[in-house]
Design an enzyme around this catalytic site. Structure first.
Site, PDB file in Angstrom:
ATOM      1  N   HIS A 502      39.017  34.057  35.579  1.00 27.71           N
ATOM      2  CA  HIS A 502      38.673  34.279  36.986  1.00 27.71           C
ATOM      3  C   HIS A 502      39.880  34.676  37.832  1.00 27.71           C
ATOM      4  O   HIS A 502      39.735  34.962  39.021  1.00 27.71           O
ATOM      5  CB  HIS A 502      38.030  33.012  37.556  1.00 27.71           C
ATOM      6  N   ASP A 506      36.087  38.955  38.359  1.00 25.77           N
ATOM      7  CA  ASP A 506      35.153  38.281  39.257  1.00 25.77           C
ATOM      8  C   ASP A 506      33.737  38.380  38.700  1.00 25.77           C
ATOM      9  O   ASP A 506      33.482  39.045  37.684  1.00 25.77           O
ATOM     10  CB  ASP A 506      35.230  38.862  40.677  1.00 25.77           C
TER      11      ASP A 506
END
Length: 532
Positions: A502, A506
């Site tokens: 992350h 995304d």
């Protein structure tokens, strides 16, 4: 005569487990003949002989940990007769010892009296510990010691450790005073093993003293009988009750004597007692004994974490604690893909290839990565740069006997479907046998874990750093779905679970990438439009 030094067997590897000796002491071996198999953190490696010679000593037993750049075995060159002639004259002390296979790390030395002494080398006493403080000597120079008798207490930076004697004998020298620092892998004390100790005259002098008690007569035979496997705690319990370990039947692996075996042995004389007990007490004593027995038998089995499992433990902890994982799951209809595979399977088998679904997953992934190269990238250590990898090297997690291995198929984007299938078969067989090469384990860019082959639908996979994404495939299920006309039909549904880094991936990116991959798998003929 020279020692064979264990060479570098992989980048960053400093030790390995000796899995199997392929030769024995005394064997004549040829140049490049396999001598031993060792297991590193990543793979099983075969060690060949550097030249023709005679193996005179094996420094480790199977299951021991061998250090890189340390002696592995001793070899005498036999090409010329001079080397053989020099060996007996150069080492007369070795003929005194009748234990050529002893894996003692320290060489034997003679005292003035002609006795052969051995140095006890301080072993590893904790991860990362290189020295310790000598707190208290339990023996003095000249003392007789028994096998597994406590000799000294040492203090590490974590705990107090009790060091026991490796075998029975007589202490000749203590190398450190109390409160001094002792180094790991350095001599701690010297002793003369009992099987090489004083001549018969001296032994005769020490024999009359213990005649009043039967127990001291036992150690005389310890040098001639095989070592009975038992932990130091069990041996201490045996000494406390003046028992002979040889008289206790071991129920553990390879005849290992457990604590429960000692306690059961202590209770053996009890059956003669009930005749003198009141009838009312006998059932109560029996019931109490039966009530206690299960608790003694349930001993924890301790297994060291080594090799591939140790490497997996380190990498998984590092990944889970340093990479923020983003989890994304999706259902994929693989009905048409299964039908296509069945159609192509006979032709693949005719060419000697085994066609599973994995080659389709990999080819579809390589095509999707062309549009979303971020999934095939890596981060630098400072998290300041994204390195886009030029080739799609797709790893696949393989559940082997040695532990989890992740070999990867190199350059999937440039291989045919049959080429990928052949590589998948080769790497799977190599990994399951523990013989996958270092090259096949390096350079992965993205990973597939086919956990559904064993069971399970959803997963939360851990990224195989330095990669930035991994997908877990669940099992394929026959589930009801609506077709274009609104009718309920049976379809083959595969659930996939993605994990993305992350820090750079995304939710939108991984969702769009998965949609593209899913499109290729649900309509496999569409891949033909994009194959280069």
């Amino acid at each position: 005569m020279s020692d064979f030094i264990l060479p570098d067997i992989g980048e960053g590897i400093v030790e390995c487990e000796l899995v199997k000796w392929l030769v024995a002491e005394g064997d004549i071996i040829e140049e490049d003949q396999p001598v031993a198999e060792v297991m590193t953190d990543k793979a099983l490696v075969e060690i060949p002989a550097p030249y023709k010679g005679k193996v005179t000593r094996l420094y480790h037993k199977e299951g021991d940990i061998a250090k890189v750049h340390a002696p592995l075995f001793e070899l005498v060159e036999v090409d010329g007769e001079g080397g053989q002639d020099e060996t007996p004259a150069a080492k007369p002390a070795e003929t005194v010892s009748e234990e050529p296979a002893t894996p003692e790390p320290a060489p034997a030395a003679k005292t003035d009296a002609g006795d052969v002494t051995e140095d006890f080398i301080l072993p590893d006493i904790g991860e990362g510990i290189v020295e310790c403080e000598v707190v208290e000597w339990r023996v003095a120079e000249g003392d007789e010691i028994e096998e597994d008798q406590p000799v000294v207490d040492v203090m590490t930076d974590k705990a107090m450790v009790e060091i026991t004697a490796p075998k029975a004998g007589r202490v000749t020298k203590l190398y450190h005073q109390q409160q001094e620092m002792a180094r790991v892998h350095a001599p701690l004390f010297a002793f003369i093993p009992r099987d090489r100790d004083e001549p018969a005259e001296t032994k005769a002098e020490s024999r009359p003293a213990p005649e009043s008690a039967p127990a001291p007569a036992k150690p005389v035979a310890t040098g001639n009988r095989p070592r009975i496997p038992a932990s130091p705690a069990v041996r201490r319990l045996v000494r406390e009750h003046n028992l002979d370990l040889a008289n206790i039947a071991g129920s553990g692996k390879d005849g290992r004597v457990l604590k429960a075996d000692v306690l059961a042995h202590l209770e053996q004389p009890a059956p003669s007692a009930p005749s003198r007990q009141p009838a009312s007490e006998a059932p109560a004593a029996k019931a109490d004994s039966e009530h206690r027995k299960p608790g003694r038998e349930l001993e924890a089995r301790v297994e060291p974490i080594r090799g591939v499992r140790a490497a997996m433990a380190r990498s998984m902890v590092a990944s889970a604690t340093t990479i923020p994982h983003f989890i994304y799951s999706e259902d994929i209809d693989v009905t048409d893909l299964l039908a296509l595979r069945e159609q192509l399977k006979p032709e693949a088998e005719a060419r000697g290839s085994r066609l599973t679904l994995m080659p389709f997953f990999m080819k579809a992934m390589a095509l999707a990565i062309q549009e979303f190269p971020l999934l095939n990238s890596q981060l630098n250590d400072d998290v300041t740069e994204i390195h886009y990898q030029p080739h799609c090297n797709i790893g696949m997690a393989v559940d082997s006997k040695a532990g989890l291995m992740v070999p990867n198929v190199k350059g999937v984007e440039s291989l045919t479907l049959l080429g990928v299938a052949d590589e998948v078969t080769r790497l799977t067989e190599a990994a399951r046998s523990g013989r996958v090469s270092q090259e096949d384990l390096k350079g992965g860019t993205i990973t597939i874990s086919n956990i559904g082959a064993l069971g399970g639908t959803y997963a939360s996979p851990i990224i195989n750093a330095p990669e930035v994404a991994i997908v877990a495939l669940g099992r394929t299920q026959k589930l009801p779905r609506f077709d274009a006309n609104g009718n309920v039909v049976e379809r083959a549904i595969l659930t996939v679970s993605w994990a993305g880094d992350h820090r750079i991936i995304d939710g939108g990116t991984i969702a769009r990438f998965c949609n593209r991959w899913k499109g290729y798998l649900e309509s496999p003929q569409s891949m033909l439009l994009h194959l280069g």
